[in-house]
Scaffold this active site. Structure first.
Site, PDB file in Angstrom:
ATOM      1  N   ARG A 144       0.847  -1.196   0.000  1.00  0.00           N
ATOM      2  CA  ARG A 144       0.000   0.000   0.000  1.00  0.00           C
ATOM      3  C   ARG A 144       0.878   1.240   0.000  1.00  0.00           C
ATOM      4  O   ARG A 144       1.118   1.846   1.050  1.00  0.00           O
ATOM      5  CB  ARG A 144      -0.953  -0.046   1.198  1.00  0.00           C
ATOM      6  CG  ARG A 144      -2.121  -0.994   0.935  1.00  0.00           C
ATOM      7  CD  ARG A 144      -2.961  -1.219   2.154  1.00  0.00           C
ATOM      8  NE  ARG A 144      -2.233  -2.042   3.137  1.00  0.00           N
ATOM      9  CZ  ARG A 144      -2.705  -2.392   4.317  1.00  0.00           C
ATOM     10  NH1 ARG A 144      -3.906  -1.988   4.689  1.00  0.00           N
ATOM     11  NH2 ARG A 144      -1.975  -3.124   5.136  1.00  0.00           N
ATOM     12  N   ASP A 179       2.220   4.965  -0.332  1.00  0.00           N
ATOM     13  CA  ASP A 179       1.644   6.264   0.044  1.00  0.00           C
ATOM     14  C   ASP A 179       1.498   7.208  -1.140  1.00  0.00           C
ATOM     15  O   ASP A 179       2.088   6.974  -2.196  1.00  0.00           O
ATOM     16  CB  ASP A 179       2.599   6.967   1.018  1.00  0.00           C
ATOM     17  CG  ASP A 179       2.463   6.425   2.411  1.00  0.00           C
ATOM     18  OD1 ASP A 179       1.351   6.033   2.800  1.00  0.00           O
ATOM     19  OD2 ASP A 179       3.496   6.396   3.120  1.00  0.00           O
ATOM     20  N   ARG A 232      10.741   5.336   4.403  1.00  0.00           N
ATOM     21  CA  ARG A 232      10.969   6.783   4.380  1.00  0.00           C
ATOM     22  C   ARG A 232      11.572   7.284   5.693  1.00  0.00           C
ATOM     23  O   ARG A 232      12.399   8.202   5.698  1.00  0.00           O
ATOM     24  CB  ARG A 232       9.675   7.516   4.045  1.00  0.00           C
ATOM     25  CG  ARG A 232       9.270   7.312   2.579  1.00  0.00           C
ATOM     26  CD  ARG A 232       7.843   7.755   2.301  1.00  0.00           C
ATOM     27  NE  ARG A 232       7.633   9.163   2.645  1.00  0.00           N
ATOM     28  CZ  ARG A 232       6.429   9.732   2.678  1.00  0.00           C
ATOM     29  NH1 ARG A 232       5.343   9.034   2.402  1.00  0.00           N
ATOM     30  NH2 ARG A 232       6.322  10.998   2.983  1.00  0.00           N
TER      31      ARG A 232
END
Lengths: 245, 245
Positions: A50, A52, A198
């Site tokens: 999933r 972002d 990230r």
């Protein structure tokens, strides 16, 4: 019903992320609409990762069940036709049996994070790379990255909005290398927490800046507290490159 | 007056080409406007290669005389500030003496042409690569390319609108190689005629298709007639990569 495995590339820039959301167009919705155009029936497209908003993919994998029994190449070409005005491409489609689940059958995921490490910003790669104008120490970043390898509580490296029931993950690989004016960070694991790559990159950037040591990264990990980890790097530089089965 | 050599990157997509034109914004005009913002005086920016509309650069070179005597790095950073909303970047700026002329001092130019050679189109590289969906024979293209090496009349490989006084050029290198799903064509010469690289690529593509032989390429060259050369490949895949001095 016939199940197809789709390998998908996209520019995440224009989308709210992979997953359907009320606040804008997602990659999942765009592909589901293409499936509906093809089959005249709605279908759910299940993705392996999933990603972002703003995160790209060159190897996202999804599966979908179609009411039509079409050759896989026809499905690929037809979906690409309906997606032609969007930066989403079905690179491959394959027939799979009904045991295959893009998300739950996956045994590994790989991400690449690209940093443009020079004074001048990007021209052709704008939105596809993180621009860091001052020189980063890639060797120090790589050394510090090794502190994160293994089975750990990654609470310091996950979004406070992460919905995973457990913060325990096993990080198999985290390599930092310089490639000309770019720095590449490659991350491999069975699965990742929300924003994990990230936040790891944002933390390693502090090491590259000379502000943090490898020991500081180890301490941040041990703290199991999101406020002790580094900042979240922007989505622009992140690519889901591979899902393994 | 102080002369600066600029090494420039741009996405050619939004521009009418390098050179100023009445019908739209050129890369040259965009940079000249940035120079005017910096110096409060107009200045001409002389480029080494007059790339067409839609053609990209990662190594265009230009020179400009500024009425201000600024450190070269300041000029680079200031121009990038004024260009920040456009896909044009000054990668480097250097002080040069007044003998230096970006166009007339150049001793060589290199171009790269990228073909995406797979069934599915591009997602992230849209507008930055030529999509050819059927399999091309890159080895045959490379062999045929060797027919064009050397000093020849390239009339069959220049735009009918080419304004060069002579069609004679010396092609030093024309290499075709496969890189995964891409085919790369690298062309090197002192200078090129208008559309020469794109027509050479469009012609070699006929060889990759199996429609033309290396002998057909040699015959097209010998004909010195634009109607005997192949079609002009689209600008999307073309990059000016280097100017040598």
């Amino acid at each position: 019903m016939t199940r197809y495995k789709l390998t998908i590339e996209y520019d995440g820039g224009p989308y709210v992320g992979w997953q359907r959301q009320a606040n804008g167009l997602s990659v999942q919705q765009a592909i589901e609409e293409a499936v509906e155009s093809l089959c005249q029936a709605s279908a759910v497209v299940y993705g392996a990762g999933r990603t972002d908003a703003g995160v790209h993919a060159i190897g996202q994998v999804a599966h979908v069940d179609l009411i039509k029994d079409l050759p896989a190449d026809k499905v690929r070409d037809a979906l690409n036709f309906y997606l032609r005005l969007q930066p989403i491409v079905i690179a491959r489609a394959e027939l799979v049996d009904e045991e295959f689940h893009a998300r739950f059958s996956a045994t590994g995921r790989s991400y690449l994070y690209r940093i443009l490490n020079r004074r001048a910003p990007a021209a052709l790669e704008r939105g596809h790379i993180w621009h860091v104008p001052h020189l980063l120490d890639a060797a120090a970043m790589h050394e510090a990255a090794q502190e994160l390898i293994g089975h750990h509580d990654f609470t310091s490296f996950r979004s406070t909005e992460c919905q995973a029931p457990s913060p325990m993950k096993t990080l198999d690989e985290l390599r930092v290398s310089r490639a000309g004016e770019e720095i590449h960070v490659v991350a491999k694991a069975r699965s990742f927490l929300h924003n994990q790559v990230r936040i790891m990159v944002g933390t390693l950037k502090l090491v590259g800046d000379g502000k943090w040591s490898a020991g500081d990264v180890a301490k941040a990990l041990a703290a199991a507290d999101r406020t002790k980890g580094g900042p979240t790097a922007p989505p622009d530089g992140l690519y889901l490159t591979e899902v393994r089965y």
